[in-house]
Write a protein that holds these residues in place. Sequence first.
Motif, PDB file in Angstrom:
ATOM      1  N   GLY A  31       0.782  -1.229   0.000  1.00  0.00           N
ATOM      2  CA  GLY A  31       0.000   0.000   0.000  1.00  0.00           C
ATOM      3  C   GLY A  31       0.811   1.274   0.000  1.00  0.00           C
ATOM      4  O   GLY A  31       0.362   2.300  -0.524  1.00  0.00           O
ATOM      5  N   LEU A  32       1.999   1.231   0.555  1.00  0.00           N
ATOM      6  CA  LEU A  32       2.793   2.452   0.610  1.00  0.00           C
ATOM      7  C   LEU A  32       3.150   2.920  -0.799  1.00  0.00           C
ATOM      8  O   LEU A  32       2.985   4.098  -1.128  1.00  0.00           O
ATOM      9  CB  LEU A  32       4.053   2.222   1.453  1.00  0.00           C
ATOM     10  N   ILE A  33       3.571   2.010  -1.636  1.00  0.00           N
ATOM     11  CA  ILE A  33       3.898   2.352  -3.026  1.00  0.00           C
ATOM     12  C   ILE A  33       2.651   2.868  -3.743  1.00  0.00           C
ATOM     13  O   ILE A  33       2.718   3.838  -4.509  1.00  0.00           O
ATOM     14  CB  ILE A  33       4.464   1.112  -3.767  1.00  0.00           C
ATOM     15  N   ALA A  34       1.519   2.228  -3.501  1.00  0.00           N
ATOM     16  CA  ALA A  34       0.274   2.649  -4.158  1.00  0.00           C
ATOM     17  C   ALA A  34      -0.121   4.060  -3.740  1.00  0.00           C
ATOM     18  O   ALA A  34      -0.506   4.883  -4.579  1.00  0.00           O
ATOM     19  CB  ALA A  34      -0.851   1.666  -3.841  1.00  0.00           C
ATOM     20  N   VAL A  35       0.006   4.366  -2.456  1.00  0.00           N
ATOM     21  CA  VAL A  35      -0.350   5.706  -1.968  1.00  0.00           C
ATOM     22  C   VAL A  35       0.635   6.737  -2.494  1.00  0.00           C
ATOM     23  O   VAL A  35       0.237   7.822  -2.940  1.00  0.00           O
ATOM     24  CB  VAL A  35      -0.424   5.734  -0.418  1.00  0.00           C
ATOM     25  N   VAL A  36       1.912   6.416  -2.478  1.00  0.00           N
ATOM     26  CA  VAL A  36       2.927   7.338  -3.006  1.00  0.00           C
ATOM     27  C   VAL A  36       2.645   7.637  -4.475  1.00  0.00           C
ATOM     28  O   VAL A  36       2.774   8.785  -4.924  1.00  0.00           O
ATOM     29  CB  VAL A  36       4.349   6.762  -2.806  1.00  0.00           C
ATOM     30  N   GLY A  37       2.223   6.645  -5.223  1.00  0.00           N
ATOM     31  CA  GLY A  37       1.890   6.865  -6.630  1.00  0.00           C
ATOM     32  C   GLY A  37       0.809   7.917  -6.817  1.00  0.00           C
ATOM     33  O   GLY A  37       0.819   8.672  -7.801  1.00  0.00           O
ATOM     34  N   GLU A  38      -0.102   8.011  -5.874  1.00  0.00           N
ATOM     35  CA  GLU A  38      -1.192   8.989  -5.964  1.00  0.00           C
ATOM     36  C   GLU A  38      -0.683  10.429  -5.788  1.00  0.00           C
ATOM     37  O   GLU A  38      -1.355  11.377  -6.191  1.00  0.00           O
ATOM     38  CB  GLU A  38      -2.283   8.683  -4.937  1.00  0.00           C
ATOM     39  N   LEU A  39       0.493  10.589  -5.192  1.00  0.00           N
ATOM     40  CA  LEU A  39       1.075  11.932  -5.043  1.00  0.00           C
ATOM     41  C   LEU A  39       1.410  12.549  -6.399  1.00  0.00           C
ATOM     42  O   LEU A  39       1.562  13.765  -6.509  1.00  0.00           O
ATOM     43  CB  LEU A  39       2.352  11.885  -4.203  1.00  0.00           C
ATOM     44  N   TYR A  40       1.540  11.733  -7.425  1.00  0.00           N
ATOM     45  CA  TYR A  40       1.958  12.194  -8.746  1.00  0.00           C
ATOM     46  C   TYR A  40       0.791  12.286  -9.732  1.00  0.00           C
ATOM     47  O   TYR A  40       1.013  12.514 -10.916  1.00  0.00           O
ATOM     48  CB  TYR A  40       3.057  11.270  -9.287  1.00  0.00           C
ATOM     49  N   ARG A  41      -0.415  12.138  -9.237  1.00  0.00           N
ATOM     50  CA  ARG A  41      -1.604  12.247 -10.086  1.00  0.00           C
ATOM     51  C   ARG A  41      -1.878  13.716 -10.403  1.00  0.00           C
ATOM     52  O   ARG A  41      -1.472  14.608  -9.668  1.00  0.00           O
ATOM     53  CB  ARG A  41      -2.828  11.650  -9.373  1.00  0.00           C
ATOM     54  N   VAL A  42      -2.592  13.959 -11.488  1.00  0.00           N
ATOM     55  CA  VAL A  42      -2.931  15.340 -11.840  1.00  0.00           C
ATOM     56  C   VAL A  42      -4.068  15.876 -10.977  1.00  0.00           C
ATOM     57  O   VAL A  42      -4.174  17.087 -10.768  1.00  0.00           O
ATOM     58  CB  VAL A  42      -3.290  15.493 -13.341  1.00  0.00           C
ATOM     59  N   GLU A  43      -4.887  14.988 -10.436  1.00  0.00           N
ATOM     60  CA  GLU A  43      -6.030  15.426  -9.628  1.00  0.00           C
ATOM     61  C   GLU A  43      -5.565  15.842  -8.233  1.00  0.00           C
ATOM     62  O   GLU A  43      -5.053  15.028  -7.472  1.00  0.00           O
ATOM     63  CB  GLU A  43      -7.070  14.304  -9.508  1.00  0.00           C
ATOM     64  N   GLU A  44      -5.797  17.100  -7.944  1.00  0.00           N
ATOM     65  CA  GLU A  44      -5.323  17.654  -6.670  1.00  0.00           C
ATOM     66  C   GLU A  44      -5.931  16.953  -5.462  1.00  0.00           C
ATOM     67  O   GLU A  44      -5.262  16.761  -4.448  1.00  0.00           O
ATOM     68  CB  GLU A  44      -5.586  19.170  -6.695  1.00  0.00           C
ATOM     69  N   GLU A  45      -7.199  16.517  -5.551  1.00  0.00           N
ATOM     70  CA  GLU A  45      -7.817  15.868  -4.398  1.00  0.00           C
ATOM     71  C   GLU A  45      -7.171  14.512  -4.108  1.00  0.00           C
ATOM     72  O   GLU A  45      -7.108  14.092  -2.945  1.00  0.00           O
ATOM     73  CB  GLU A  45      -9.338  15.723  -4.563  1.00  0.00           C
ATOM     74  N   LEU A  46      -6.646  13.850  -5.125  1.00  0.00           N
ATOM     75  CA  LEU A  46      -5.940  12.583  -4.897  1.00  0.00           C
ATOM     76  C   LEU A  46      -4.576  12.827  -4.266  1.00  0.00           C
ATOM     77  O   LEU A  46      -4.174  12.119  -3.337  1.00  0.00           O
ATOM     78  CB  LEU A  46      -5.811  11.799  -6.201  1.00  0.00           C
ATOM     79  N   ARG A  47      -3.869  13.825  -4.770  1.00  0.00           N
ATOM     80  CA  ARG A  47      -2.563  14.167  -4.173  1.00  0.00           C
ATOM     81  C   ARG A  47      -2.731  14.572  -2.708  1.00  0.00           C
ATOM     82  O   ARG A  47      -1.973  14.142  -1.835  1.00  0.00           O
ATOM     83  CB  ARG A  47      -1.900  15.312  -4.942  1.00  0.00           C
ATOM     84  N   THR A  48      -3.737  15.383  -2.461  1.00  0.00           N
ATOM     85  CA  THR A  48      -3.989  15.885  -1.106  1.00  0.00           C
ATOM     86  C   THR A  48      -4.295  14.744  -0.144  1.00  0.00           C
ATOM     87  O   THR A  48      -3.723  14.664   0.949  1.00  0.00           O
ATOM     88  CB  THR A  48      -5.159  16.891  -1.142  1.00  0.00           C
ATOM     89  N   THR A  49      -5.189  13.857  -0.552  1.00  0.00           N
ATOM     90  CA  THR A  49      -5.574  12.757   0.333  1.00  0.00           C
ATOM     91  C   THR A  49      -4.432  11.762   0.506  1.00  0.00           C
ATOM     92  O   THR A  49      -4.239  11.215   1.592  1.00  0.00           O
ATOM     93  CB  THR A  49      -6.847  12.066  -0.188  1.00  0.00           C
ATOM     94  N   ALA A  50      -3.641  11.551  -0.536  1.00  0.00           N
ATOM     95  CA  ALA A  50      -2.479  10.656  -0.417  1.00  0.00           C
ATOM     96  C   ALA A  50      -1.488  11.208   0.607  1.00  0.00           C
ATOM     97  O   ALA A  50      -0.964  10.456   1.439  1.00  0.00           O
ATOM     98  CB  ALA A  50      -1.810  10.474  -1.775  1.00  0.00           C
TER      99      ALA A  50
END
Length: 154
Positions: free
Chosen positions: A55-74
Amino acid sequence: MEKLKMPSDAELMKIAIADLNNLSLSVEDRHRALHELLVLVEPIDNANDLNKLGGLIAVVGELYRVEEELRTTAAWVLGKASQNNPVVQKQILELGVLPKLMRMVKSSCSEEAVKGLYAVSAVIRNNPDGQAVFNIEGGALMLQVLCKPIFVLS
């Protein structure tokens, strides 16, 4: 009467992680999965299992998404999992995520900046290695910029 079996926290975490790893999932479903992990990583044992479950890798991957709400929650999930938790702090540092979180603090989106700062503070709290990376990456300057007063001319 048949007993209803409630899934364990680990099973729920595996489901949320699988959702994050599913590239065809909608933004709303990814956001839901991150929120589920946010609740699930609060107990330290679950936070320590996050990396073991992938899960750590999966959550870190969300930091690089274009959607700000995904980066924020990650960032929020990483902060929650690493607060007062040397095991997760070390894992996050080993993944090299601290500089990315520090860049998030400079975001024009205030919620993203706040959650980025929350995660940074959780990763470096009582962690000399994290504090060293923070200093190398210009953390003192980042804090000075944050503390500068903003004057509004009327």
